[in-house]
Design a protein around this motif. Structure first.
Motif, PDB file in Angstrom:
ATOM      1  N   ALA A 235      -0.034  -8.516   3.345  1.00  0.00           N
ATOM      2  CA  ALA A 235       1.189  -7.959   3.899  1.00  0.00           C
ATOM      3  C   ALA A 235       0.909  -6.581   4.496  1.00  0.00           C
ATOM      4  O   ALA A 235      -0.004  -5.874   4.057  1.00  0.00           O
ATOM      5  CB  ALA A 235       2.242  -7.841   2.802  1.00  0.00           C
ATOM      6  N   PRO A 236       1.663  -6.190   5.521  1.00  0.00           N
ATOM      7  CA  PRO A 236       1.535  -4.825   6.027  1.00  0.00           C
ATOM      8  C   PRO A 236       1.761  -3.819   4.907  1.00  0.00           C
ATOM      9  O   PRO A 236       2.488  -4.098   3.952  1.00  0.00           O
ATOM     10  CB  PRO A 236       2.647  -4.737   7.084  1.00  0.00           C
ATOM     11  CG  PRO A 236       2.899  -6.158   7.493  1.00  0.00           C
ATOM     12  CD  PRO A 236       2.655  -6.979   6.267  1.00  0.00           C
ATOM     13  N   GLU A 239       4.882  -3.355   2.485  1.00  0.00           N
ATOM     14  CA  GLU A 239       5.807  -4.481   2.609  1.00  0.00           C
ATOM     15  C   GLU A 239       5.707  -5.394   1.384  1.00  0.00           C
ATOM     16  O   GLU A 239       4.653  -5.502   0.744  1.00  0.00           O
ATOM     17  CB  GLU A 239       5.504  -5.282   3.877  1.00  0.00           C
ATOM     18  CG  GLU A 239       5.861  -4.565   5.161  1.00  0.00           C
ATOM     19  CD  GLU A 239       7.351  -4.320   5.274  1.00  0.00           C
ATOM     20  OE1 GLU A 239       8.142  -5.281   5.099  1.00  0.00           O
ATOM     21  OE2 GLU A 239       7.745  -3.167   5.501  1.00  0.00           O
ATOM     22  N   PRO A 240       6.778  -6.091   1.038  1.00  0.00           N
ATOM     23  CA  PRO A 240       6.749  -6.966  -0.131  1.00  0.00           C
ATOM     24  C   PRO A 240       5.758  -8.119   0.039  1.00  0.00           C
ATOM     25  O   PRO A 240       5.559  -8.620   1.150  1.00  0.00           O
ATOM     26  CB  PRO A 240       8.183  -7.496  -0.232  1.00  0.00           C
ATOM     27  CG  PRO A 240       8.999  -6.625   0.649  1.00  0.00           C
ATOM     28  CD  PRO A 240       8.108  -6.071   1.682  1.00  0.00           C
ATOM     29  N   HIS A 264       5.879  -4.191  -4.132  1.00  0.00           N
ATOM     30  CA  HIS A 264       6.772  -3.468  -3.207  1.00  0.00           C
ATOM     31  C   HIS A 264       8.129  -4.169  -3.090  1.00  0.00           C
ATOM     32  O   HIS A 264       8.659  -4.376  -2.001  1.00  0.00           O
ATOM     33  CB  HIS A 264       6.123  -3.324  -1.823  1.00  0.00           C
ATOM     34  CG  HIS A 264       4.810  -2.612  -1.847  1.00  0.00           C
ATOM     35  ND1 HIS A 264       4.688  -1.268  -2.143  1.00  0.00           N
ATOM     36  CD2 HIS A 264       3.545  -3.070  -1.642  1.00  0.00           C
ATOM     37  CE1 HIS A 264       3.404  -0.920  -2.110  1.00  0.00           C
ATOM     38  NE2 HIS A 264       2.689  -1.990  -1.812  1.00  0.00           N
ATOM     39  N   SER A 266      11.839  -4.094  -3.295  1.00  0.00           N
ATOM     40  CA  SER A 266      12.965  -3.160  -3.275  1.00  0.00           C
ATOM     41  C   SER A 266      14.072  -3.665  -4.180  1.00  0.00           C
ATOM     42  O   SER A 266      14.128  -4.847  -4.514  1.00  0.00           O
ATOM     43  CB  SER A 266      13.494  -3.026  -1.844  1.00  0.00           C
ATOM     44  OG  SER A 266      14.085  -4.251  -1.436  1.00  0.00           O
ATOM     45  N   ARG A 325      12.764 -15.482   1.441  1.00  0.00           N
ATOM     46  CA  ARG A 325      12.063 -15.124   2.673  1.00  0.00           C
ATOM     47  C   ARG A 325      10.774 -15.932   2.736  1.00  0.00           C
ATOM     48  O   ARG A 325      10.363 -16.541   1.743  1.00  0.00           O
ATOM     49  CB  ARG A 325      11.746 -13.625   2.709  1.00  0.00           C
ATOM     50  CG  ARG A 325      10.954 -13.148   1.502  1.00  0.00           C
ATOM     51  CD  ARG A 325      10.534 -11.698   1.637  1.00  0.00           C
ATOM     52  NE  ARG A 325       9.543 -11.542   2.708  1.00  0.00           N
ATOM     53  CZ  ARG A 325       9.174 -10.363   3.212  1.00  0.00           C
ATOM     54  NH1 ARG A 325       9.726  -9.251   2.765  1.00  0.00           N
ATOM     55  NH2 ARG A 325       8.279 -10.296   4.161  1.00  0.00           N
ATOM     56  N   TRP A 327       6.888 -15.636   2.804  1.00  0.00           N
ATOM     57  CA  TRP A 327       5.991 -14.583   2.334  1.00  0.00           C
ATOM     58  C   TRP A 327       4.708 -14.519   3.160  1.00  0.00           C
ATOM     59  O   TRP A 327       4.286 -15.536   3.717  1.00  0.00           O
ATOM     60  CB  TRP A 327       5.641 -14.829   0.859  1.00  0.00           C
ATOM     61  CG  TRP A 327       6.842 -14.775  -0.016  1.00  0.00           C
ATOM     62  CD1 TRP A 327       7.623 -15.812  -0.406  1.00  0.00           C
ATOM     63  CD2 TRP A 327       7.443 -13.599  -0.569  1.00  0.00           C
ATOM     64  NE1 TRP A 327       8.672 -15.386  -1.186  1.00  0.00           N
ATOM     65  CE2 TRP A 327       8.583 -14.020  -1.307  1.00  0.00           C
ATOM     66  CE3 TRP A 327       7.128 -12.233  -0.531  1.00  0.00           C
ATOM     67  CZ2 TRP A 327       9.410 -13.124  -1.988  1.00  0.00           C
ATOM     68  CZ3 TRP A 327       7.944 -11.345  -1.215  1.00  0.00           C
ATOM     69  CH2 TRP A 327       9.074 -11.790  -1.927  1.00  0.00           C
TER      70      TRP A 327
END
Length: 510
Positions: A235-236, A239-240, A264, A266, A325, A327
């Motif tokens: 992931a960037p 980012e999660p 990560h 949130s 989402r 992933w």
């Protein structure tokens, strides 16, 4: 193994209907059979439980670090059975992995066989109120809890006292009765395959390892195993991502535990996951914050993988809870995406390409993720298959590979590794002359009118013995607890089994 992969629908209908039909409801077991059965539950209702308690006290799980012939638990179990056989007045033979306990002349030309296994599946002691290798008679009134209580040490205990009751009552028998106890059914069938090739077997056999009224068909066992390599897509920064995903215990158990680590995460993302998880019926979740990371623990319900409908699959449900989402395709993230896109929360392969199918008698193919192993290359997901007749192994294998290739094409950054597709054959018994006897005994002692043979998802040693079908120990339409972390047999069922086994042996060996 003696299996058949394709059978004409007309023949199957004949087996499930005419040949497998119960006799007239007026047919009942003979008076000596009923008398011996009643004697069994009157005389041995306590002894059968005590013998079961001793049998389950031996941890007969296969141990990869200790050879079978030197495993003290297996040796202790065998020694106890030898002593029990002598105490009850039976002969005993030890062929290594196979024990044979007999009643009647050893040179008899005609025999009736009972087949059970003395080994058990792995168990997590932390999930039990008492040790799984101590018969728990008190925690849940009416239930006898232990690993092996239903699969298969309860049946062994009842078989012994069924034979003893025939001996007590001096029921006239023209055939020898032999109880076969195999010690590696859950891990390695090869010693039994070798044994049946070199030893004379009974002409008619019943296996005590499935369901009533009688099992004349079994699905084929299979596995799809896929490794998700660690060299995936990160992931960037900030980012999660799903950094870890694990679950399951062994391949033939519907998993009740799964865990994910989301980095990560949130508060808003955590709220989404919590909300989605809360919509799942029966699942239990815990959430733990570790700085910016979130650990999610899922608790479902374990079950035998041949009956995924009896469990609640923690691996599938946790992946669904994370489906808020798509992933990044890291190793764990790709696995979660794969589970959600290809498996879902069902167990009939509805989302896995075109592989789903069903047979009118044997039912649908089931397709359930059971265990995730953490290998050096990356996590490996194993999906358990139980397939009926209706497709060839080659057709199903081709369809599985096509579905995997389609998913791979949509996730080109992930190179699925070490893909293994193993497909076992379904089995059906075409010739079981003992079926009328089994049906009339079952009907007489249960009150069920016009019982018919059934098919199951599991595989038993019936496949290896002449004219064999399974007869119990589980009642139809009940949850089978073998392989679960809540294995038990009720006292009522244990005694009912004792009655029916006694009557069946009296009828078949007369």
């Amino acid at each position: 193994m003696q299996t058949r992969t394709t059978i004409a629908g007309l023949l199957l209908a004949l087996i499930a209907g005419t040949a497998g039909a119960a006799p007239s409801t007026a047919a009942v077991p003979g008076e000596p059979s009923v008398k011996a059965a009643k004697h069994a539950v009157t005389a041995y209702r306590d002894e059968v439980v005590d013998t079961l308690a001793k049998l389950v006290s031996y941890n007969t799980v296969a141990d990869k670090d200790i050879p079978f012939e030197r495993n003290p638990q297996h040796l202790g179990f065998k020694k106890f059975l030898k002593e029990e056989a002598a105490r009850l007045g039976f002969d005993f033979a030890d062929y290594g992995h196979v024990l044979v306990i007999g009643l009647g002349p050893q040179d008899a030309q005609e025999k009736v066989g009972m087949i059970a296994h003395g080994d058990v599946q792995p168990v997590d002691p932390s999930k039990w109120k008492k040790s799984p290798f101590e018969l728990d008679r008190t925690s849940e009134p009416g239930k006898l809890l232990a690993r092996g209580a239903e699969d298969d040490k309860g049946p062994i205990a009842t078989a012994l006292y069924a034979m003893k009751s025939l001996k007590d009552q001096q029921v006239p028998l023209s055939k020898r009765i032999e109880l076969y106890v195999y010690m590696a059914e859950e891990s390695d069938w090869e010693p039994l395959v070798a044994f049946v090739k070199s030893h004379p077997l009974p002409q008619v056999n019943i296996t005590l390892d499935a369901e009533y009224p009688a099992v004349t068909a079994e699905k084929g066992y299979g596995t799809v195993a896929v490794t998700f390599p660690k060299a995936g897509v990160d992931a960037p920064a900030g980012e999660p991502a799903v950094a870890q995903f694990s679950g399951g215990f062994f391949g033939s158990q519907i998993p009740e535990d799964a865990q994910a680590l989301v980095t990560h995460a949130s508060p808003a993302l955590e709220a989404q996951i919590r909300q989605r998880a809360a919509r799942q019926t029966g699942m239990r979740y815990t959430f733990e914050r570790k700085g910016e990371d979130l650990v999610v623990n899922a608790k479902g319900v374990s079950a035998h993988s041949s009956k995924p409908e009896d469990g609640l699959n923690a691996i599938s449900m946790l992946a669904d809870a994370l489906a808020v989402r798509t992933w990044p395709d890291s190793a764990a993230g790709a696995m979660v995406n794969f589970l959600n896109e290809m498996v879902g929360t069902g167990y009939l392969a509805e989302k896995f390409g075109n592989i789903a199918y069903r047979d009118n008698f044997m039912g649908p193919m089931t397709f359930a993720p059971t265990v995730i192993k953490q290998n050096a290359e990356g996590p490996q997901l194993a999906i358990n298959i139980r397939r009926p007749q209706g497709k060839t192994a080659q057709q199903l294998s081709n369809e599985i590979n096509a579905a995997l290739a389609q998913w791979q094409g949509a996730h080109q950054a992930v190179q699925l590794a070490d893909v293994k597709v193993q497909i076992g054959d379904p089995w059906i018994q075409q010739d079981a002359p003992q079926l009328p006897v089994l049906m009339k005994v079952f009907s007489y002692f249960t009150g069920v009118k016009d019982p018919k043979p059934v098919a199951v998802g599991g595989g038993t040693n019936s496949r290896l013995f002449p004219h064999a079908v399974s007869f119990g120990p589980a009642m139809p339409h009940t949850v089978y607890t073998g392989h679960s972390e809540h294995e038990f047999i009720t006292l009522k069922q244990l005694l009912l089994n004792l009655e029916m086994y006694t009557a069946v042996l009296a009828e078949l060996a007369q």
